[in-house]
Design a protein around this motif. Structure first.
Motif, mmCIF file in Angstrom:
data_model
loop_
_atom_site.group_PDB
_atom_site.id
_atom_site.type_symbol
_atom_site.label_atom_id
_atom_site.label_comp_id
_atom_site.label_asym_id
_atom_site.label_seq_id
_atom_site.Cartn_x
_atom_site.Cartn_y
_atom_site.Cartn_z
ATOM 1 N N LEU A 169 -9.097 -2.972 -0.287
ATOM 2 C CA LEU A 169 -9.117 -4.251 -0.993
ATOM 3 C C LEU A 169 -7.705 -4.695 -1.357
ATOM 4 N N SER A 170 -6.870 -3.743 -1.702
ATOM 5 C CA SER A 170 -5.481 -4.062 -2.027
ATOM 6 C C SER A 170 -4.723 -4.514 -0.775
ATOM 7 N N ALA A 171 -4.928 -3.807 0.341
ATOM 8 C CA ALA A 171 -4.233 -4.160 1.586
ATOM 9 C C ALA A 171 -4.644 -5.546 2.070
ATOM 10 N N TRP A 172 -5.907 -5.880 1.863
ATOM 11 C CA TRP A 172 -6.397 -7.181 2.297
ATOM 12 C C TRP A 172 -6.123 -8.278 1.267
ATOM 13 N N SER A 173 -5.628 -7.913 0.087
ATOM 14 C CA SER A 173 -5.379 -8.868 -1.000
ATOM 15 C C SER A 173 -6.622 -9.719 -1.277
ATOM 16 N N LEU A 174 -7.705 -9.037 -1.640
ATOM 17 C CA LEU A 174 -8.980 -9.714 -1.879
ATOM 18 C C LEU A 174 -9.445 -9.538 -3.325
ATOM 19 N N PRO A 175 -8.802 -10.212 -4.256
ATOM 20 C CA PRO A 175 -9.213 -10.030 -5.648
ATOM 21 C C PRO A 175 -10.627 -10.542 -5.937
ATOM 22 N N GLU A 176 -11.155 -11.447 -5.118
ATOM 23 C CA GLU A 176 -12.496 -11.984 -5.349
ATOM 24 C C GLU A 176 -13.597 -11.097 -4.784
ATOM 25 N N SER A 177 -13.240 -10.073 -4.032
ATOM 26 C CA SER A 177 -14.243 -9.201 -3.428
ATOM 27 C C SER A 177 -14.736 -8.177 -4.449
ATOM 28 N N GLN A 178 -15.754 -7.430 -4.051
ATOM 29 C CA GLN A 178 -16.366 -6.463 -4.958
ATOM 30 C C GLN A 178 -16.346 -5.065 -4.362
ATOM 31 N N LEU A 179 -16.242 -4.091 -5.246
ATOM 32 C CA LEU A 179 -16.383 -2.692 -4.882
ATOM 33 C C LEU A 179 -17.544 -2.155 -5.707
ATOM 34 N N ARG A 180 -18.577 -1.679 -5.027
ATOM 35 C CA ARG A 180 -19.739 -1.117 -5.696
ATOM 36 C C ARG A 180 -19.832 0.365 -5.348
#
Length: 142
Positions: free
Chosen positions: A89-100
């Motif tokens: 998520l950090s590499a893709w710069s996706l602050p709006e994504s979710q980690l479950r």
């Protein structure tokens, strides 16, 4: 740890067996020092790195819709280290994504927590729909 080297050491196959795997992988003759010394271990580690590095999802382009990106990570996954999802998520710069997170290992989490995976799919698909108040996309006639 990503690899249990003690188990590998105690259950290692013969040099002949590894050499046949090496050849089957199309790598020619396996470089070794006549036994299982440091050169052989480094060669096997390099082979594992070369083979597994192509599975690195950070090599894929970032998703087009970050809101629809939901990663489901098993907390005791021995194949995909739990830190990997955060790095992705950090590499893709996706602050709006979710980690479950779901309990279990690489396969057991999927078998025991299928509703969590289905919910993530449903939620991601819902994020792909345009909001109800947005106008429908126009169709151009040919």
């Amino acid at each position: 740890k990503a690899c249990d080297w003690r188990t590998l050491e105690s259950t290692r196959p013969s040099v002949e067996r590894v050499s046949s795997w090496w050849k089957a992988a199309g790598l020619g003759s396996m470089p070794h020092d006549g036994g299982w010394g440091a050169a052989s271990c480094e060669g096997v580690q390099r082979l594992l790195y070369d083979v597994l590095s192509v599975t690195d999802v950070r090599l894929l382009p970032a998703p087009r819709n970050p809101r629809a990106t939901i990663i489901v990570q098993a907390t005791q996954d021995a194949y995909v280290d739990p830190i990997t999802s955060s790095l992705l998520l950090s590499a893709w710069s996706l602050p709006e994504s979710q980690l479950r997170l779901v309990p279990g290992g690489h396969v057991t989490s999927f078998l025991a927590h299928r509703p969590s995976f289905r919910a993530a799919l449903r939620d991601a698909m819902a994020q792909m729909r345009p909001p109800r108040d947005s106008p429908a996309p126009s169709r151009k006639s040919a």
